[in-house]
Design an enzyme around this catalytic site. Structure first.
Site, PDB file in Angstrom:
ATOM      1  N   TYR A  83     -29.310 130.361 -43.909  1.00 34.05           N
ATOM      2  CA  TYR A  83     -29.020 130.974 -44.842  1.00 34.05           C
ATOM      3  C   TYR A  83     -30.586 131.261 -45.129  1.00 34.05           C
ATOM      4  CZ  TYR A  83     -27.763 127.545 -47.767  1.00 34.05           C
ATOM      5  OH  TYR A  83     -28.051 125.934 -48.381  1.00 34.05           O
ATOM      6  N   CYS A  84     -30.083 131.894 -46.415  1.00 26.21           N
ATOM      7  CA  CYS A  84     -30.695 132.205 -47.768  1.00 26.21           C
ATOM      8  C   CYS A  84     -30.581 132.438 -48.636  1.00 26.21           C
ATOM      9  CB  CYS A  84     -32.514 132.709 -47.882  1.00 26.21           C
ATOM     10  SG  CYS A  84     -31.870 134.818 -47.244  1.00 26.21           S
ATOM     11  N   ARG A  85     -31.437 133.539 -49.577  1.00 28.02           N
ATOM     12  CA  ARG A  85     -30.399 133.835 -50.983  1.00 28.02           C
ATOM     13  C   ARG A  85     -29.972 135.059 -50.807  1.00 28.02           C
ATOM     14  NH1 ARG A  85     -32.014 137.730 -53.960  1.00 28.02           N
ATOM     15  NH2 ARG A  85     -30.657 138.132 -56.316  1.00 28.02           N
ATOM     16  N   GLY A  87     -30.554 137.294 -47.004  1.00 33.43           N
ATOM     17  CA  GLY A  87     -30.641 137.072 -45.899  1.00 33.43           C
ATOM     18  C   GLY A  87     -32.133 137.778 -45.533  1.00 33.43           C
ATOM     19  N   MET A 112     -26.516 133.150 -49.496  1.00 33.91           N
ATOM     20  CA  MET A 112     -25.932 131.713 -50.919  1.00 33.91           C
ATOM     21  C   MET A 112     -25.786 133.308 -52.078  1.00 33.91           C
ATOM     22  SD  MET A 112     -25.887 128.475 -51.718  1.00 33.91           S
ATOM     23  CE  MET A 112     -25.100 127.964 -52.592  1.00 33.91           C
TER      24      MET A 112
END
Length: 124
Positions: A83-85, A87, A112
């Site tokens: 995951y990131c902020r 996608g 996130m």
């Protein structure tokens, strides 16, 4: 607001373009999972990670994964949740890992932003 929405939509489209056969895991599924049986990887920058991350996640920034996809080789046999902020970076990380032969990859649905929107616990 418009810029943020456009960026988020582009991020999701970019992730789907790179993710291929990667499964999606919801926040609730991740919370219910046995965390010892999987590796949760936050591909954001160390600064973003320090501000708050999914519990039990490790920070391996996208740049490190792209430069050295074998960086997660000790976890290759376990399911890996990326995951990131929003996608985009998770999609880029997935692309690099797939090229390195990783097969058991999942993407945290909504990344996130969705985690925080649902008011779920973050670690700092």
């Amino acid at each position: 607001m418009f810029k943020r929405t456009v960026f988020w939509v582009l991020g999701l489209l970019s992730f789907s373009a790179y993710s291929g056969n990667i499964s999606t895991i919801t926040q609730q599924q991740l919370l219910a999972a046995e965390t010892n049986s999987l590796v949760i990887v936050d591909v954001r920058t160390p600064e973003e990670f320090q501000k708050g991350h999914v519990p039990n996640a490790i920070n391996v920034p996208l740049s490190e994964i792209v430069d050295n996809p074998a960086i997660l080789s000790s976890s290759k046999e376990k399911p890996i949740v990326l995951y990131c902020r929003s996608g985009y970076r998770a999609g880029k990380a997935a692309e690099a890992l797939i090229k390195e032969g990783y097969e058991n990859l999942s993407h945290l649905e909504g990344d996130m932003l969705a985690w925080q929107k649902q008011g779920l616990t973050v670690e700092k």
